[in-house]
Design a protein around this motif. Structure first.
Motif, PDB file in Angstrom:
ATOM      1  N   ARG A   1      88.660  15.691  67.666  1.00  0.00           N
ATOM      2  CA  ARG A   1      88.319  16.901  68.414  1.00  0.00           C
ATOM      3  C   ARG A   1      87.271  16.633  69.475  1.00  0.00           C
ATOM      4  NH1 ARG A   1      86.813  20.274  63.633  1.00  0.00           N
ATOM      5  NH2 ARG A   1      87.071  18.353  62.491  1.00  0.00           N
TER       6      ARG A   1
ATOM      7  N   GLY B   1      84.554  12.955  57.006  1.00  0.00           N
ATOM      8  CA  GLY B   1      85.781  12.503  57.656  1.00  0.00           C
ATOM      9  C   GLY B   1      85.580  11.140  58.291  1.00  0.00           C
TER      10      GLY B   1
ATOM     11  N   ASN C   1      80.671  13.545  63.603  1.00  0.00           N
ATOM     12  CA  ASN C   1      79.383  14.259  63.653  1.00  0.00           C
ATOM     13  C   ASN C   1      78.220  13.307  63.363  1.00  0.00           C
ATOM     14  OD1 ASN C   1      80.475  16.708  64.352  1.00  0.00           O
ATOM     15  ND2 ASN C   1      80.617  17.451  62.241  1.00  0.00           N
TER      16      ASN C   1
ATOM     17  N   SER D   1      90.087  15.772  42.416  1.00  0.00           N
ATOM     18  CA  SER D   1      89.072  16.702  41.924  1.00  0.00           C
ATOM     19  C   SER D   1      89.375  18.157  42.274  1.00  0.00           C
ATOM     20  CB  SER D   1      87.681  16.294  42.399  1.00  0.00           C
ATOM     21  OG  SER D   1      87.560  16.424  43.784  1.00  0.00           O
TER      22      SER D   1
ATOM     23  N   ASP E   1      81.043  20.428  57.844  1.00  0.00           N
ATOM     24  CA  ASP E   1      81.857  20.891  58.977  1.00  0.00           C
ATOM     25  C   ASP E   1      83.329  20.910  58.583  1.00  0.00           C
ATOM     26  OD1 ASP E   1      83.137  21.398  61.364  1.00  0.00           O
ATOM     27  OD2 ASP E   1      82.093  19.860  62.518  1.00  0.00           O
ATOM     28  N   SER E   2      83.844  22.099  58.377  1.00  0.00           N
ATOM     29  CA  SER E   2      85.283  22.288  58.119  1.00  0.00           C
ATOM     30  C   SER E   2      85.750  21.612  56.828  1.00  0.00           C
ATOM     31  CB  SER E   2      86.106  21.750  59.305  1.00  0.00           C
ATOM     32  OG  SER E   2      85.575  22.204  60.510  1.00  0.00           O
TER      33      SER E   2
ATOM     34  N   SER F   1      87.809  10.403  51.001  1.00  0.00           N
ATOM     35  CA  SER F   1      88.868   9.541  51.522  1.00  0.00           C
ATOM     36  C   SER F   1      88.311   8.168  51.889  1.00  0.00           C
ATOM     37  CB  SER F   1      89.506  10.191  52.747  1.00  0.00           C
ATOM     38  OG  SER F   1      90.143   9.200  53.520  1.00  0.00           O
TER      39      SER F   1
ATOM     40  N   GLU G   1      97.167  21.350  56.389  1.00  0.00           N
ATOM     41  CA  GLU G   1      96.221  22.042  55.495  1.00  0.00           C
ATOM     42  C   GLU G   1      96.541  23.528  55.360  1.00  0.00           C
ATOM     43  OE1 GLU G   1      92.433  21.214  57.394  1.00  0.00           O
ATOM     44  OE2 GLU G   1      92.597  22.989  58.635  1.00  0.00           O
TER      45      GLU G   1
END
Ligand SMILES: C[S@@+](CC[C@H](N)C(=O)[O-])C[C@H]1O[C@@H](n2cnc3c(N)ncnc32)[C@H](O)[C@@H]1O
Length: 218
Positions: free
Chosen positions: A24, A50, A54, A5, A109-110, A72, A174
């Motif tokens: 992290r 991810g 979180n 996408s 987040d990110s 993913s 990235e």
């Protein structure tokens, strides 16, 4: 399986590997999540969740009405294993599988820095947020510390420096996205303004921006 996408480069695969590798620091996550003042009763979407760290932290803190979305498959599977009672969906930010005005908070987040274009994803976030709901995000910011860190990660010697070993994997995975984001960061905020989001917090942290933007009430 990986959907592409809005992500032009085949970066997500790198991230899948790097994300599992670079779990992290949970204390740092908790510190940053505190800025968002998420309440236990609120309905939360962690967009681009991810492998679900979180979601896991918030769930353990009593935020039970929480959903994770990622493109993913591998990461969604890891997230499900980590917090089986939370709800996870394999979907793209450009087409969210939720009705209008579903969430009090969309946490990102990110993730925006993985997008070449933000408008469609921001439009979807706007759609699924309740009126006066909050878009809460953490994204890279071009600080001096970040520039130095990134420059060192690009040097081959960084693979021999223990505290950089993991960071360099995710950074190099990235790098094209990151450069694009840091160059076009202002467009992102302009798009938020066009969509009538109201800024509630825009704080420069050590290497990131922490933002809270409220959906218009009309
Ligand atoms: C840097 S990771 C951050 C993961 C997670 N938010 C965290 O803090 O650990 C970026 C995540 O965004 C996901 N992602 C990238 N493009 C996406 C899209 N179009 N829709 C949904 N998720 C996407 C990636 O698969 C990856 O899991």
């Amino acid at each position: 399986m990986i959907s592409k996408s809005i992500n032009t480069w085949d970066q997500t695969k790198h991230w899948e590997e790097a994300c599992i590798e670079t779990r992290r620091n949970p204390d740092e996550r908790i510190r940053r999540l505190r800025f968002f003042r998420i309440k236990k009763k609120e309905k939360i979407l962690d967009l681009g969740c991810g492998d679900g760290l979180n979601v896991h932290i918030l769930y353990k803190k009593g935020v039970k009405n929480i959903f994770g979305v990622d493109i993913s498959d591998a990461l969604i599977k890891s997230a499900k294993r980590l917090t089986p009672k939370a709800k996870f969906y394999l979907a793209s930010a450009e087409k969210l599988p939720f009705k209008d005005e579903t969430f009090d908070v969309v946490l990102v987040d990110s993730v925006f820095h993985h997008f070449m274009k933000y408008r469609k994803a921001l439009g979807e976030i706007n759609r699924v947020l309740k009126k006066k709901g909050r878009l809460c995000f953490i994204e890279p910011h071009k600080s001096i510390v970040r520039s130095l860190y990134d420059a060192v990660c690009e040097l081959p010697i960084s693979k021999y420096i223990p505290f950089l070993k993991k960071r360099r994997i995710s950074y190099l995975g990235e790098i094209k996205f990151m450069r694009h984001w840091l160059k076009t960061e202002d467009d992102f905020y302009e798009t938020l303004t066009e969509l009538k989001f109201v800024e509630r917090l825009r704080k420069l942290d050590i290497m990131s921006t922490i933002g809270i933007y409220e959906k218009a009430s009309y």
